[in-house]
Design an enzyme around this catalytic site. Structure first.
Site, PDB file in Angstrom:
ATOM      1  N   GLU A  35       0.192  -1.501  -0.447  1.00 29.56           N
ATOM      2  CA  GLU A  35      -0.457  -0.263  -0.102  1.00 29.56           C
ATOM      3  C   GLU A  35       0.770   1.356   0.224  1.00 29.56           C
ATOM      4  O   GLU A  35       0.355   2.394  -0.646  1.00 29.56           O
ATOM      5  CB  GLU A  35      -0.914  -0.235   1.867  1.00 29.56           C
ATOM      6  CG  GLU A  35      -1.940  -1.059   1.196  1.00 29.56           C
ATOM      7  CD  GLU A  35      -1.210  -1.940   1.508  1.00 29.56           C
ATOM      8  OE1 GLU A  35      -0.354  -2.562   1.431  1.00 29.56           O
ATOM      9  OE2 GLU A  35      -2.108  -3.656   1.798  1.00 29.56           O
ATOM     10  N   PHE A  74     -11.317  -7.645  13.469  1.00 31.01           N
ATOM     11  CA  PHE A  74     -10.091  -8.462  12.553  1.00 31.01           C
ATOM     12  C   PHE A  74      -9.957  -6.862  12.051  1.00 31.01           C
ATOM     13  O   PHE A  74     -10.974  -7.120  11.349  1.00 31.01           O
ATOM     14  CB  PHE A  74     -10.600  -9.785  12.366  1.00 31.01           C
ATOM     15  CG  PHE A  74      -9.473 -10.416  11.139  1.00 31.01           C
ATOM     16  CD1 PHE A  74      -8.218  -9.906  11.199  1.00 31.01           C
ATOM     17  CD2 PHE A  74      -9.929 -10.173  10.057  1.00 31.01           C
ATOM     18  CE1 PHE A  74      -7.342 -10.713  10.484  1.00 31.01           C
ATOM     19  CE2 PHE A  74      -8.882 -10.013   8.709  1.00 31.01           C
ATOM     20  CZ  PHE A  74      -7.524 -10.973   9.493  1.00 31.01           C
ATOM     21  N   GLN A  75      -8.603  -6.723  11.967  1.00 33.91           N
ATOM     22  CA  GLN A  75      -8.217  -5.932  11.136  1.00 33.91           C
ATOM     23  C   GLN A  75      -8.625  -4.454  10.857  1.00 33.91           C
ATOM     24  O   GLN A  75      -8.732  -3.377  11.002  1.00 33.91           O
ATOM     25  CB  GLN A  75      -8.395  -6.290   9.231  1.00 33.91           C
ATOM     26  CG  GLN A  75      -7.343  -7.186   8.707  1.00 33.91           C
ATOM     27  CD  GLN A  75      -7.342  -7.689   7.736  1.00 33.91           C
ATOM     28  OE1 GLN A  75      -7.809  -7.529   7.097  1.00 33.91           O
ATOM     29  NE2 GLN A  75      -5.708  -7.758   7.596  1.00 33.91           N
ATOM     30  N   LYS A 130     -17.738  -1.488   5.650  1.00 38.56           N
ATOM     31  CA  LYS A 130     -18.039  -2.073   4.615  1.00 38.56           C
ATOM     32  C   LYS A 130     -19.344  -2.266   4.177  1.00 38.56           C
ATOM     33  O   LYS A 130     -19.813  -2.555   3.444  1.00 38.56           O
ATOM     34  CB  LYS A 130     -17.599  -3.465   5.532  1.00 38.56           C
ATOM     35  CG  LYS A 130     -17.590  -4.615   4.221  1.00 38.56           C
ATOM     36  CD  LYS A 130     -16.504  -6.049   4.859  1.00 38.56           C
ATOM     37  CE  LYS A 130     -17.035  -6.714   3.310  1.00 38.56           C
ATOM     38  NZ  LYS A 130     -16.024  -8.229   3.666  1.00 38.56           N
ATOM     39  N   MET A 152      25.013   8.840   1.888  1.00 33.08           N
ATOM     40  CA  MET A 152      23.557   9.566   2.388  1.00 33.08           C
ATOM     41  C   MET A 152      24.248   9.892   4.189  1.00 33.08           C
ATOM     42  O   MET A 152      25.085  10.620   4.607  1.00 33.08           O
ATOM     43  CB  MET A 152      23.022  10.516   2.189  1.00 33.08           C
ATOM     44  CG  MET A 152      22.638  12.104   2.532  1.00 33.08           C
ATOM     45  SD  MET A 152      23.386  13.314   1.952  1.00 33.08           S
ATOM     46  CE  MET A 152      23.003  14.288   0.376  1.00 33.08           C
TER      47      MET A 152
HETATM   48  C1  TPP Z   1      12.295   5.552   5.016  1.00 36.60           C
HETATM   49  C2  TPP Z   1      13.456   6.247   5.394  1.00 36.60           C
HETATM   50  N1  TPP Z   1      14.746   5.832   6.202  1.00 36.60           N
HETATM   51  C3  TPP Z   1      16.018   6.426   6.862  1.00 36.60           C
HETATM   52  C4  TPP Z   1      16.124   7.631   6.212  1.00 36.60           C
HETATM   53  C5  TPP Z   1      17.427   8.436   6.455  1.00 36.60           C
HETATM   54  N2  TPP Z   1      18.766   8.443   5.155  1.00 36.60           N
HETATM   55  C6  TPP Z   1      18.592   9.956   4.578  1.00 36.60           C
HETATM   56  S1  TPP Z   1      19.665   8.881   3.038  1.00 36.60           S
HETATM   57  C7  TPP Z   1      19.707   7.829   3.365  1.00 36.60           C
HETATM   58  C8  TPP Z   1      20.731   6.806   2.768  1.00 36.60           C
HETATM   59  C9  TPP Z   1      20.389   6.033   1.697  1.00 36.60           C
HETATM   60  O1  TPP Z   1      21.793   5.582   0.780  1.00 36.60           O
HETATM   61  P1  TPP Z   1      20.593   5.347  -0.801  1.00 36.60           P
HETATM   62  O2  TPP Z   1      19.507   5.015  -1.063  1.00 36.60           O
HETATM   63  O3  TPP Z   1      22.352   4.415  -1.079  1.00 36.60           O
HETATM   64  O4  TPP Z   1      21.246   6.470  -1.683  1.00 36.60           O
HETATM   65  P2  TPP Z   1      22.371   7.406  -1.500  1.00 36.60           P
HETATM   66  O5  TPP Z   1      22.998   8.024  -0.317  1.00 36.60           O
HETATM   67  O6  TPP Z   1      23.632   6.494  -1.671  1.00 36.60           O
HETATM   68  O7  TPP Z   1      22.534   7.951  -2.638  1.00 36.60           O
HETATM   69  C10 TPP Z   1      19.029   7.754   4.699  1.00 36.60           C
HETATM   70  C11 TPP Z   1      19.219   6.372   5.692  1.00 36.60           C
HETATM   71  C12 TPP Z   1      14.829   8.130   5.093  1.00 36.60           C
HETATM   72  N3  TPP Z   1      15.467   9.005   4.890  1.00 36.60           N
HETATM   73  N4  TPP Z   1      14.018   7.029   4.754  1.00 36.60           N
END
Ligand code: TPP
Length: 577
Positions: free
Chosen positions: A65, A127-128, A177, A492
């Site tokens: 979803e 349920f749900q 529902k 990042m």
């Molecule tokens: C759902 C979610 N969880 C954690 C984060 C924190 N976060 C921001 S950037 C990042 C790393 C992203 O890594 P990747 O997808 O490999 O991209 P890159 O930065 O290497 O280009 C994380 C864990 C986030 N933004 N969203």
């Protein structure tokens, strides 16, 4: 006698049908042709009604979803229409929350419809059963629970009106529902265009426009900051004319990107944390700051107590709650950007700011030397950079693609270096920064714009957050190109650990699966590039392939993205290294 005749003439034709059938009719009457969702017990009557209307309304079954919400967002961003999703009660409904929050922060018009347990079971821990109205309260612009079939059309009409009007946002309609099953008489569906005490489109103030024009006309070093509001209000023509007539340099937030072509001579680049050097530094030197449809997010302002204190601030904004929220406005101009800009255009003088623009060019040259040159053309012995991949993608697609980015280093790089030639070509998760956004959002964007090329730019981390949506590509053959920039790190976060946590890399190493085999499993053409010599050819194959394609490029593992404003620093403390 006469009066009776009039009354009977006024009586509208009624049709008898179930609440579920009425809901589907309402959606059709709202112009919905594509919706995204996932079935389950509490929404089954609606799915049954959809079965009858297959020729009028296409349901795309995502594999989760959350994917449905992001697909609906991608669809909305590109089409300008309301994105629609469907989910069942309980886990189906709670899986919508991230997408709702994302749409709320990025002002994306979306209507989510959830099934709910039968009215008489509400509150019994059935349920749900989840109280999705309470749960989603904080992440929706409006929500409602409907327990009677006859109330469905009114709720849907309001939902669409609220989602798309004023500052757009997500709305949730929860339908029990039994209300879906219940048979009732329905009158002809009427869309909603006003709700008492809801003022989505504030009336323009002539005085505010005059004050703004006066400041703009006397400014020596003005700077325009533009955001999502320009795109949302469809102010393409008005905005470009405003920039060109006033001759004012214009910088974008990541949500405003593509409202003005990247190559426009007055487009001075990206604001904020990983934005360009010149517009960040000069925010603290300009004399008049003209914010158009943007909300001074902290990623844009850095330390707000040291943000543009020297400048007079004009804020063109539709939502009164945004005025003076983060940055005090000397002249707030409340209203829809398209109308405000059109009105201002008549009041501002034609001008040029050549000397001021030279300041941007000087600072740009510094960024070019210290950052851009090497990012786009690394030395032969250096690993491939994300920037050089994006440079080739941009050149070969001539800036014409819709770029849908996930969240992380690749997001910043794609937005910095892709040369967006067309309006509404950037789809990203700006406010919430939701990893996993890009793949489903790109699917939604392609359904909205089947004749445009859609490229999802994703990191190896984010790809695995919603990778199951490859199933939609497999099933529907939707032509989404996937550029996977694989640095084998949560890049990042690794960069922050490198810069601010003494390189103590904690849980950022990605132990990745074989993405090529995964693509194969989903019947998606793919290739992996590990050498620079093969990069350009593979990008040609990638972009020219008929149908979806996964291009995985192995890029430098520990490249950092600059410029950067460290958290808590001021925009003028932006670092080039
Ligand atoms: C759902 C979610 N969880 C954690 C984060 C924190 N976060 C921001 S950037 C990042 C790393 C992203 O890594 P990747 O997808 O490999 O991209 P890159 O930065 O290497 O280009 C994380 C864990 C986030 N933004 N969203």
């Amino acid at each position: 006698m006469e009066e009776v005749a009039t009354k009977s003439q006024k009586t509208k034709a009624k049709t008898t049908m179930s609440g579920a059938a009425a809901l589907v009719n309402c959606l059709i009457r709202e112009g919905v042709e594509t919706l995204f969702g996932y079935p389950g017990g509490a929404i089954m009557p609606v799915y049954d009604a959809l079965f009858d209307q297959k020729d009028k309304i296409k349901h795309i079954m995502t594999r989760h979803e959350q994917g449905a919400t992001h697909a609906a967002q991608g669809f909305a961003r590109v089409s300008g229409k309301v994105g629609v999703c469907l989910a069942t009660s309980g886990p189906g409904a709670t899986n919508l929350i991230t997408g709702l929050a994302d749409a709320q922060l990025d002002s994306t018009p979306m209507v989510c419809i959830t099934g709910q347990v039968p009215g008489k079971m509400i509150g019994s821990d059935a349920f749900q059963e989840t109280d999705i109205v309470s749960i989603s309260m904080a992440v929706t612009k409006w929500n409602i629970q409907v327990t009677k079939a006859k109330d469905i059309p009114n709720a849907v009409a309001k939902a669409f009106f609220i989602a798309r009007s004023g500052k757009p946002g997500p709305v949730l309609v929860d339908i029990t529902k039994d209300a879906q099953f219940e048979v009732a008489d329905f009158e002809e569906y009427e869309t909603c265009d006003q709700i008492r005490s809801y003022v989505p489109n504030p009336k323009l103030s002539e005085k505010a426009l005059d004050d703004a024009a006066k400041l703009i006309n006397s400014a020596k070093k003005p700077l325009i900051l533009f955001g999502h509001g320009v795109l949302l209000s469809n102010a393409k023509k008005e905005f470009q004319e405003f920039v060109e007539k006033t001759g004012i340099p214009a910088a974008w937030t990541i949500m405003g990107l593509s409202a003005l072509p990247t190559s426009h001579p007055l487009n001075v680049g990206m604001l904020g944390m990983h934005g360009n050097y010149a517009p960040n530094i000069l925010t603290n030197e300009c004399d008049v700051l003209i914010a158009v449809g943007m909300r001074f997010d902290d990623r844009v302002t850095g330390d707000v107590s040291r943000y543009a204190k020297q400048a007079k601030v004009i804020h063109l904004e539709i939502d009164p709650a945004e005025i003076n929220k983060n940055v005090e406005a000397d002249v707030p101009v409340l209203g829809n950007c398209k109308e405000s800009l059109a009105a201002l255009l008549n009041k501002v003088n034609k001008k040029k700011h050549d000397e001021w623009l030279t300041r941007f060019k000087e600072l740009n040259a510094q960024e070019e030397e210290k950052v851009i040159k090497n990012e786009l053309n690394p030395q032969a012995d250096e690993p491939m950079s994300m920037g050089e991949v994006i440079k080739h993608i941009s050149n070969i697609s001539r800036g014409n693609a819709i770029i849908v980015t996930d969240v992380g280093q690749h997001q910043m790089v794609a937005q910095r270096y892709y040369k967006y030639a067309n309006w509404k070509s950037n789809v990203t998760s700006g406010g919430l920064g939701t990893m996993g956004f890009a793949l489903p959002a790109a699917i939604g964007a392609k359904f909205a714009a089947p004749h445009r090329q859609v490229i999802a730019v994703i990191g190896d981390g984010g790809f695995q957050m919603t990778i199951q949506e490859l199933g939609v590509i497999f099933e529907t053959k939707v032509d989404v190109k996937i550029l996977l920039l694989n640095n084998e790190f949560l890049g990042m976060v690794r960069q922050w650990q490198d810069m601010f946590f003494e390189k103590r890399y904690s849980s950022v190493d990605m132990v990745n699966p074989d993405f090529q085999m995964i693509a194969k499993g989903y019947g998606i053409a793919s290739e992996k590039v590990t050498e620079r010599e093969k990069l350009e050819d593979s990008i040609h194959r990638f972009l020219n392939h008929e149908g979806s394609y996964l291009l995985e490029v192995m890029v430098g593992k520990e490249n950092n993205i600059f410029p950067m404003i460290p958290t808590g620093a001021s925009v003028s403390e932006i670092r080039l290294e």
